[in-house]
Design an enzyme around this catalytic site. Structure first.
Site, PDB file in Angstrom:
ATOM      1  N   SER A 188     -34.736 -38.312  59.107  1.00 59.58           N
ATOM      2  CA  SER A 188     -33.381 -37.753  59.075  1.00 59.58           C
ATOM      3  C   SER A 188     -32.872 -37.484  60.482  1.00 59.58           C
ATOM      4  O   SER A 188     -33.649 -37.176  61.387  1.00 59.58           O
ATOM      5  CB  SER A 188     -33.403 -36.427  58.284  1.00 59.58           C
ATOM      6  OG  SER A 188     -32.195 -35.718  58.459  1.00 59.58           O
ATOM      7  N   TYR A 245     -37.705 -27.566  57.191  1.00 62.27           N
ATOM      8  CA  TYR A 245     -37.435 -28.926  56.668  1.00 62.27           C
ATOM      9  C   TYR A 245     -37.367 -29.926  57.831  1.00 62.27           C
ATOM     10  O   TYR A 245     -38.041 -30.960  57.819  1.00 62.27           O
ATOM     11  CB  TYR A 245     -36.120 -28.961  55.888  1.00 62.27           C
ATOM     12  CG  TYR A 245     -35.595 -30.362  55.731  1.00 62.27           C
ATOM     13  CD1 TYR A 245     -34.535 -30.825  56.521  1.00 62.27           C
ATOM     14  CD2 TYR A 245     -36.199 -31.259  54.856  1.00 62.27           C
ATOM     15  CE1 TYR A 245     -34.093 -32.124  56.436  1.00 62.27           C
ATOM     16  CE2 TYR A 245     -35.754 -32.568  54.759  1.00 62.27           C
ATOM     17  CZ  TYR A 245     -34.699 -32.989  55.549  1.00 62.27           C
ATOM     18  OH  TYR A 245     -34.264 -34.290  55.466  1.00 62.27           O
ATOM     19  N   LYS A 279     -39.893 -33.296  59.067  1.00 63.95           N
ATOM     20  CA  LYS A 279     -39.500 -34.674  59.402  1.00 63.95           C
ATOM     21  C   LYS A 279     -40.011 -35.039  60.794  1.00 63.95           C
ATOM     22  O   LYS A 279     -40.528 -36.122  61.028  1.00 63.95           O
ATOM     23  CB  LYS A 279     -37.973 -34.839  59.332  1.00 63.95           C
ATOM     24  CG  LYS A 279     -37.409 -34.770  57.924  1.00 63.95           C
ATOM     25  CD  LYS A 279     -38.007 -35.833  57.011  1.00 63.95           C
ATOM     26  CE  LYS A 279     -37.422 -35.776  55.611  1.00 63.95           C
ATOM     27  NZ  LYS A 279     -38.097 -36.704  54.685  1.00 63.95           N
TER      28      LYS A 279
HETATM   29  C1  WQD Z   1     -21.920 -31.589  56.329  1.00 66.37           C
HETATM   30  C2  WQD Z   1     -20.757 -30.804  56.933  1.00 66.37           C
HETATM   31  C3  WQD Z   1     -21.062 -28.429  56.913  1.00 66.37           C
HETATM   32  C4  WQD Z   1     -20.829 -27.816  52.609  1.00 66.37           C
HETATM   33  C5  WQD Z   1     -27.881 -31.944  55.771  1.00 66.37           C
HETATM   34  C6  WQD Z   1     -29.292 -31.975  56.252  1.00 66.37           C
HETATM   35  C7  WQD Z   1     -29.679 -33.383  56.582  1.00 66.37           C
HETATM   36  C8  WQD Z   1     -29.439 -34.265  55.393  1.00 66.37           C
HETATM   37  C9  WQD Z   1     -27.978 -34.177  54.955  1.00 66.37           C
HETATM   38  C10 WQD Z   1     -31.489 -34.407  54.174  1.00 66.37           C
HETATM   39  C11 WQD Z   1     -21.236 -29.647  57.809  1.00 66.37           C
HETATM   40  C12 WQD Z   1     -19.872 -28.842  56.066  1.00 66.37           C
HETATM   41  C13 WQD Z   1     -20.890 -28.391  53.870  1.00 66.37           C
HETATM   42  C14 WQD Z   1     -19.709 -27.021  52.249  1.00 66.37           C
HETATM   43  C15 WQD Z   1     -18.743 -27.432  54.397  1.00 66.37           C
HETATM   44  N1  WQD Z   1     -30.290 -33.876  54.336  1.00 66.37           N
HETATM   45  N2  WQD Z   1     -19.849 -28.207  54.735  1.00 66.37           N
HETATM   46  N3  WQD Z   1     -18.698 -26.870  53.161  1.00 66.37           N
HETATM   47  O1  WQD Z   1     -25.764 -30.216  57.129  1.00 66.37           O
HETATM   48  O2  WQD Z   1     -24.938 -32.412  58.089  1.00 66.37           O
HETATM   49  O3  WQD Z   1     -27.039 -32.386  56.801  1.00 66.37           O
HETATM   50  O4  WQD Z   1     -27.735 -32.795  54.661  1.00 66.37           O
HETATM   51  O5  WQD Z   1     -32.000 -35.257  54.840  1.00 66.37           O
HETATM   52  O6  WQD Z   1     -31.037 -33.394  56.935  1.00 66.37           O
HETATM   53  O7  WQD Z   1     -29.367 -31.205  57.440  1.00 66.37           O
HETATM   54  O8  WQD Z   1     -24.882 -32.063  55.620  1.00 66.37           O
HETATM   55  O9  WQD Z   1     -23.362 -32.046  53.701  1.00 66.37           O
HETATM   56  O10 WQD Z   1     -24.671 -29.926  54.237  1.00 66.37           O
HETATM   57  O11 WQD Z   1     -22.785 -30.638  55.719  1.00 66.37           O
HETATM   58  O12 WQD Z   1     -17.831 -27.262  55.207  1.00 66.37           O
HETATM   59  O13 WQD Z   1     -19.610 -26.458  51.120  1.00 66.37           O
HETATM   60  O14 WQD Z   1     -20.005 -30.235  55.886  1.00 66.37           O
HETATM   61  O15 WQD Z   1     -20.762 -27.260  57.660  1.00 66.37           O
HETATM   62  O16 WQD Z   1     -20.352 -29.527  58.884  1.00 66.37           O
HETATM   63  P1  WQD Z   1     -25.616 -31.688  57.007  1.00 66.37           P
HETATM   64  P2  WQD Z   1     -23.949 -31.144  54.724  1.00 66.37           P
END
Ligand code: WQD
Length: 339
Positions: free
Chosen positions: A124, A149, A153
């Site tokens: 990731s 987590y 990785k």
């Molecule tokens: C994306 C953006 C949030 C929810 C994570 C893991 C990564 C991978 C993918 C496993 C960010 C914003 C989110 C919400 C929001 N997982 N957001 N409101 O954090 O980039 O990655 O998931 O492998 O390892 O770290 O993805 O979708 O959680 O967030 O504003 O209700 O959306 O702040 O900027 P992230 P995400």
């Protein structure tokens, strides 16, 4: 060709299993159903017309893993997805994450290295943390992770690299996913988060369909053009295809070096507000959202430099963000019809 897919009933694993079956590969899906549904097996068969072999095995049980490799002595490769993957949960349950993600990896690596069975590892972009240089390349220095987590990785990558050095007949590809989104075009399989979705797109589609009252945009005054975080959102079908190209590369070439790392993204960043707009343009639906406080631990900007995977594997993302978000919406709408 016979391929073992661990975590093969999960989000990414099921999409990869579909493509493998469509290419005539014999697929053995291993899953402990901890974060996947057995119905996905029927969906995979409905899409491909083929039913993969299914083994309900928990990789934490080393004896079961040994028995599995004795049952299938002629594997040509392994794609390892099986792992816990919620950043926030890992902070509350570190030992559960280390035992499952690292313990399970070690148990599967023992037979793979002994028999010289090539491995594709689901890594990731989390391993980079907040990169100083953008776009992020495979040479971008890794940062100490902000979550157990992310550490699993980083450690997983190191364990596999060390295993490649110690076992000359063992080769591996580490795929560093950016942000997978979307669903299979048939809407038969897709992302199925348990409980409240942590990730943006499933929370957004559940809000639009009425399961959640409103989408909170975490942070709106970051140092970005519109103040919201930027990510590299890649269609799960493009991500699945990258595994097919990786497998072809591993099986057909005496890959050098024996452990290759590839970023898998589109190479283009999109902010949260841009994603919301893209969803509304792609679906004609309105997204109810509110600007909210930042989420602890979020990186501000992350998007990939994808020149290496294109040069060495000939892979490049084909789908647009609009197509990915339309597929995510089609999937959300069918969930209620076929729970
Ligand atoms: C994306 C953006 C949030 C929810 C994570 C893991 C990564 C991978 C993918 C496993 C960010 C914003 C989110 C919400 C929001 N997982 N957001 N409101 O954090 O980039 O990655 O998931 O492998 O390892 O770290 O993805 O979708 O959680 O967030 O504003 O209700 O959306 O702040 O900027 P992230 P995400």
């Amino acid at each position: 060709m016979k391929i073992l897919v661990t975590g093969g009933l999960g989000y990414i694993g099921s999409h990869v299993s579909v493509l493998l079956l469509e290419k005539g590969v014999d697929v053995i899906i291993l899953d402990n159903l901890d974060n996947a549904r057995i119905e996905v097996l029927d969906r995979i068969e409905a899409i491909t017309g083929k039913r993969p072999i299914f083994e309900q095995v928990d990789l934490k049980d080393q004896n079961l893993v040994k028995a599995l490799f004795a049952t299938y002595p002629d594997l040509d490769g392994c794609i390892h997805f099986a792992a816990h993957k919620a950043v926030g949960e890992s902070l509350k349950q570190p030992l559960r994450y280390y035992e499952n993600n690292i313990g399970g990896l070690i148990h599967i690596l023992k037979p793979l290295t002994r028999q010289g069975i090539p491995l594709i590892f689901s890594s990731s972009c989390t391993v980079y943390g907040q990169a100083q240089e953008l776009p992020i390349t495979e040479e971008t220095p890794l940062k100490p992770s902000s979550s157990p987590y992310g550490f699993t990785k980083q450690m997983g990558e190191q364990i596999i690299q060390d295993s490649c050095i110690a076992n000359p007949n063992f080769r591996a590809i580490l795929l560093r996913y950016f942000n997978p989104v979307g669903a299979h075009p048939t809407a038969q399989i897709g992302e199925y988060p348990q409980g409240i979705p942590q990730n943006l797109v499933p929370f957004l589609t559940q809000t639009v369909i009425g399961k959640r009252p409103i989408l909170k945009v975490f942070g709106s005054d970051y140092d970005t053009p519109d103040g919201t975080c930027i990510r590299d959102y890649i269609h799960v079908m493009d991500l699945a295809q990258a595994h097919i190209e990786s497998l072809n590369h591993l099986i057909s070439s005496s890959q050098s070096p024996s452990c290759e790392i590839f970023n898998v993204g589109t190479g283009t960043g999109a902010s949260v507000l841009e994603l919301i707009q893209a969803f509304e343009d792609a679906t004609g639906e309105k997204v109810p959202y509110t600007l909210s406080a930042p989420r602890a631990g979020d990186t501000v900007v992350a998007f990939a430099d994808v020149t290496k995977i294109e040069r060495k594997l000939g892979w490049k993302a084909q789908y647009t963000l609009h197509e990915a978000l339309k597929s995510a919406w089609d999937w959300e709408k069918q969930i209620d019809k076929n729970p």
